[in-house]
Scaffold this motif. Structure first.
Motif, PDB file in Angstrom:
ATOM      1  N   TRP A  43       0.151   0.480   3.166  1.00 56.69           N
ATOM      2  CA  TRP A  43      -1.020  -0.373   3.333  1.00 56.69           C
ATOM      3  C   TRP A  43      -2.316   0.401   3.505  1.00 56.69           C
ATOM      4  CZ3 TRP A  43      -0.041  -4.862   1.476  1.00 56.69           C
ATOM      5  CH2 TRP A  43       1.310  -5.230   1.393  1.00 56.69           C
ATOM      6  N   LEU A  44      -2.318   1.624   2.971  1.00 58.33           N
ATOM      7  CA  LEU A  44      -3.521   2.436   2.983  1.00 58.33           C
ATOM      8  C   LEU A  44      -4.148   2.439   1.602  1.00 58.33           C
ATOM      9  CD1 LEU A  44      -2.113   5.475   4.981  1.00 58.33           C
ATOM     10  CD2 LEU A  44      -3.506   3.587   5.838  1.00 58.33           C
ATOM     11  N   ARG A  89      -1.330  -8.574   2.414  1.00 59.32           N
ATOM     12  CA  ARG A  89      -2.022  -8.575   1.131  1.00 59.32           C
ATOM     13  C   ARG A  89      -3.221  -9.499   1.143  1.00 59.32           C
ATOM     14  NH1 ARG A  89       2.783  -7.845  -2.121  1.00 59.32           N
ATOM     15  NH2 ARG A  89       2.479  -5.650  -2.534  1.00 59.32           N
ATOM     16  N   PRO A 110      -5.649  -3.979   5.672  1.00 54.11           N
ATOM     17  CA  PRO A 110      -4.420  -4.344   6.380  1.00 54.11           C
ATOM     18  C   PRO A 110      -3.927  -3.268   7.346  1.00 54.11           C
ATOM     19  CG  PRO A 110      -4.030  -3.976   4.024  1.00 54.11           C
ATOM     20  CD  PRO A 110      -5.508  -4.008   4.209  1.00 54.11           C
ATOM     21  N   LEU A 127      -3.514  -0.360  -2.888  1.00 55.70           N
ATOM     22  CA  LEU A 127      -3.066  -0.942  -1.620  1.00 55.70           C
ATOM     23  C   LEU A 127      -1.804  -1.761  -1.828  1.00 55.70           C
ATOM     24  CD1 LEU A 127      -4.605  -0.861   1.108  1.00 55.70           C
ATOM     25  CD2 LEU A 127      -5.471  -3.107   0.570  1.00 55.70           C
ATOM     26  N   GLY A 128      -0.794  -1.524  -1.038  1.00 55.69           N
ATOM     27  CA  GLY A 128       0.409  -2.338  -1.114  1.00 55.69           C
ATOM     28  C   GLY A 128       1.452  -1.807  -2.089  1.00 55.69           C
TER      29      GLY A 128
END
Lengths: 222, 628
Positions: free
Chosen positions: A20-21, B14, B19, A62-63
């Motif tokens: 999540w960075l 998300r 986050p 991200l993700g």
């Protein structure tokens, strides 16, 4: 390795909280971890903001999890020898949770940037019903999605960017997609397309697991 | 399955900006899940350390690092962190009926044994309520059941938390390094012995620094002022003494601080070199409340620096205190640190430099890596007003320092001023403009070859806020209209392409003044403002003055009741708390300010402010003076 400046390519994975960075966070994370592990980094010549010389093959969104994304590090050895296994042991010990270097190889001297050598990437997606959604979306013909940037709105056809795909049960798909400076497939647009054209449930898309398994450098899996 | 493997958690992350604010996983984050939850519940304490603002603000604060490290030293204490969710996450939590959870294990706040709120500014109050509510904890102390966590607050503004008194079970006044572990030990005892909440609170009331608000009753006069504050419980002392760590070298320092992965307000390793302040500027609450002035030993700091460099990988190091140039060993310290920082491209930064001790040789050495701007905080534009405030800086000092700075290559100047100080006139505001123009003229008059090409000046003005435990606690605050007029006068006078002028919002300055010298009646106001949607009030873009205006209608006189000047005989809502300085001393300083008289610093001689009773630090018999 002995020389004044040497390049080494690290292959890293990221899981858990580190997923999540944002890309800039990852650059910072690597800079600090390498500093803690006392790697003899080469620094850029900029007078106002010198930075360690690190080049990511691909920015990591991200993700998105990675399994062996390449990252090139330039070292200033000043005649000293570096024991890569020992250096990597120190480095892996200094990362925060979720990041690990899984492999390495010597970098090429001079010319071409690592980024320019990227042609494609291999991914795995897990979400409820993704198999059917993928099949339906990439059955043939164009797959158009809108990319909304701050002031620009473009329509992108994703079909030519999916080079191959395989279903692995209903809820998992592996695929090879274009990556790098041209023909790069954005996973957020892919998910939009799967919802729009493939009937993928929006919640399932939001909760999908996205893994980049490896990258193709110069047309070959790296 | 850990939470990162759940589709619903991924979907939650998300859907929000940044986050990583909510995930934890930073270097040196502690996760004791493997062992901790196997211990007998009666022999362990699960502690939620909370900062009522966004992650980036809370994680920039050294208090969080210190308390996190200290509490986690004990294997049977698991301290996790929780910060205020941003608006997008907050909306998702509420929509999906999800509780606010901790970073390390995702535990809901209501499931902890103790929740500790670290409070640094009054505008965070509504975020405290929001965090408790989202965490599943009843807001009012009196409504919490035996199963609910004990909610305790601490931090610099603990010297007057009366407006929040009904929401906290306990308050820690002063320094937490020693007191907090004592409180946690008492909590273990509570569980082992099966004590009730009340019995527990009575037991910790005996710990120096602990204040149990419910053990005191406040009576009001007809006009709304405090009539009497009295203990109503056998365990409650008539006066609560602050907790002081007499020898700062004994206060634990985290050598493996948390290293956040995302960008913060300040991305650097920090070392606290001094605590308290010897200058006695009359508006400054922190300076007085943290007396006596105490130093850390230079050699220990150098050793600490080595650990921090190895353990963090940061590119910047900050030396923290209220007035770093007052550190008696500063030059030696910096000379010892530079060989450690320079080869590693680490920038050494020193905030809050006091003008009159500015050493250019030193500054040039520090600036070799990366040069920051030159910062002065004259606060007032004329010597007369600076004397009222007891800020001992002269115009000659400033001009001389600026001249040396310009000749040594500095071309960015930052000046801090405070508008609305007691006795301020239009001439004083004009004095700011005159001073800035003089500094610019100084630059212009220097030969072009001897200085840099272009000068940039930033003038930053804030509004004076009368604070408890300062000589100005009897002062009024000027009205919002007066603030606007002064700001207009300043903006007009500073019009110059080389000057950028920034100022604070008036209405939030007024609210801060209300809350800062507030009483318990304000709890209803805070609660109403929160219910009406106030949240993250310290952020300009989120502050809504109208909600607070409406809520303040609950109090006869509204905001002006709290911003008014106070007669000398008034009983203050914080009179039952003691932070060292006596009311007599502060009153003497208030009277001197009215006559424009200055007072010496503790370095010159002891003013007998009251803190000498602690016999610590710079105070006579404290040791610092002798060893310095």
């Amino acid at each position: 390795m002995t020389a004044d400046k040497e390049r080494i390519i690290l292959f890293y994975e990221r899981r858990g909280a580190a997923v999540w960075l944002a890309h800039l966070d990852m650059m910072r994370l690597f800079e600090r971890s390498l500093a803690r592990a006392d790697w003899p980094l080469s620094w850029t010549e900029d007078a106002f903001n010198p930075r360690p010389e690190l080049v990511f093959a691909l920015p990591v969104g991200l993700g998105i999890e990675t399994r062996r994304d390449p990252l090139e590090v330039t070292l200033a050895l000043d005649g000293q020898a570096l024991d890569p296994d020992r250096a990597l042991l120190c480095l892996n010990h200094s990362f925060p949770a979720g990041v690990r270097v899984v492999d390495w190889k010597e970098g090429k001297a001079g010319s071409q940037s690592l980024m320019a050598r990227v042609t494609a990437a291999r991914y795995r997606l897990e979400a409820e019903g993704i198999g059917a959604a993928f099949r339906q979306t990439f059955a043939g013909g164009p797959v158009e999605v809108v990319r909304q940037q701050k002031k620009k709105r473009t329509v992108v056809d994703l079909a030519p960017r999916i080079l191959s795909f395989e279903e692995d049960g209903e809820d998992r798909v592996s695929f090879t997609a274009g990556a790098g400076s041209s023909g790069h497939l954005r996973l957020d647009l892919l998910l939009d397309a799967l919802v729009l054209h493939g009937g993928l449930n929006r919640n399932a898309a939001q909760g999908a697991r996205l893994v980049r398994l490896f990258v193709f450098l110069d047309g070959e899996p790296a | 399955m850990n939470r990162f493997e759940q589709p619903s958690y991924r979907a939650l992350l998300r859907g929000v900006r940044k986050p990583a604010r909510y995930t934890g996983g930073e270097l040196h984050a502690v996760d004791k899940s493997d062992s901790f939850f196997n211990y007998d519940p009666d022999r362990r304490v699960h502690f939620a350390l909370c900062f009522p603002d966004l992650y980036e603000i809370g994680m920039s604060n050294l208090a969080i690092q210190i308390l996190y490290a200290i509490l986690n030293r004990d294997s049977h204490t698991f301290c996790e962190r929780c910060f205020a969710p941003d608006f997008d996450m907050r909306a998702r939590l509420r929509e999906n009926r999800l509780a606010l959870t901790s970073l390390e294990t995702g535990t809901a706040l209501a499931d902890f044994d103790m929740v500790g709120m670290s409070l640094h500014y009054e505008l965070a109050y509504t975020a405290v309520l929001e965090m408790l509510d989202l965490g599943g904890i009843p807001l009012f102390s009196s409504l919490r059941s035996q199963e609910d966590p004990i909610v305790i607050a601490g931090g610099p503004i603990a010297c007057n938390l009366e407006p929040m008194a009904p929401f906290f079970d306990a308050i820690l006044l002063g320094e937490g390094e020693e007191a907090l572990p004592e409180i946690v030990d008492a909590l273990k005892r509570k569980k082992r012995e099966g004590q009730t909440r009340q019995e527990f609170l009575a037991s910790i009331a005996a710990i120096t620094g602990v204040y149990i608000p419910s053990f005191y009753e406040v009576d009001y006069l007809e006009d709304g002022r405090v009539g009497r504050i009295a203990p109503v419980h056998a365990a409650a002392p008539p006066r609560i003494e602050k907790r002081l760590v007499a020898d700062l070298n004994k206060a634990a320092v985290p050598l493996r601080p948390l290293v956040p992965n995302i960008e913060l307000v300040h991305d650097r390793m920090v070392m606290e070199v001094l605590r308290g302040c010897a200058r006695g500027c009359r508006f400054c609450q922190a300076g007085f409340a943290y007396r006596p002035l105490r130093e850390r030993d230079r050699d220990t700091l150098v050793e600490t620096a080595g650990h921090l460099i190895r353990n963090t990988g940061y590119e910047e190091m900050g030396l923290l205190s209220l007035s770093t140039t007052d550190y008696s060993q500063l030059e030696n310290l910096v000379r010892a640190l530079l060989p450690m920082t320079e080869p590693r491209h680490i920038n050494l930064s020193l905030p809050s430099l006091r003008l009159d001790a500015f050493d250019f040789e030193l500054a040039k050495e520090i600036a070799r890596t990366r040069r920051a701007g030159l910062t002065f905080a004259p606060e007032a534009g004329t010597q007369r007003l600076r004397d009222v405030v007891n800020k001992n800086i002269t115009e000659e000092d400033m001009m001389e320092a600026a001249r040396s700075a310009f000749l040594n290559g500095w071309d960015r100047l930052k000046l801090y001023f405070m508008l609305g100080l007691p006795t301020e006139t239009d001439q004083d505001v004009e004095g700011i403009i005159v001073l800035v123009r003089k500094l610019i003229a100084l630059w212009d008059d220097l030969p072009r070859e001897s200085r840099s090409k272009r000068l940039r000046v930033t003038v930053s003005s804030s509004y004076f806020i009368p604070k408890p435990f300062t000589p100005f606690q009897w002062s009024k605050q000027i009205t919002v209209e007066e603030m606007a007029a002064k700001q207009e006068q300043l903006a007009h006078g500073l019009r110059d392409r080389r000057v950028s002028f920034s100022w604070n919002a008036f209405e939030s300055a007024e609210l801060e003044a209300v809350l800062s010298r507030g009483d318990r009646r304000l709890a209803a106001v805070i609660h109403q403002a929160w219910e009406a949607g106030s949240y993250l009030d310290a952020w300009y873009e989120h502050f809504d003055a109208s909600r607070w205006q409406a809520a303040l209608e609950l109090i006869p006189g509204g905001a002006s009741f709290y911003t008014r000047a106070r007669p000398l005989e008034e009983i203050f809502p914080w009179d039952h708390l003691h932070v060292g300085v006596t009311k007599e001393f502060l009153r003497g300083e208030w009277e001197k300010s009215g006559r424009g008289e200055t007072s010496p610093s503790c370095y010159d001689c002891c003013s007998v402010c009251g803190c000498q009773d602690y016999g610590a630090g710079l105070c006579p018999g404290g040791g610092t003076r002798d060893s310095g």
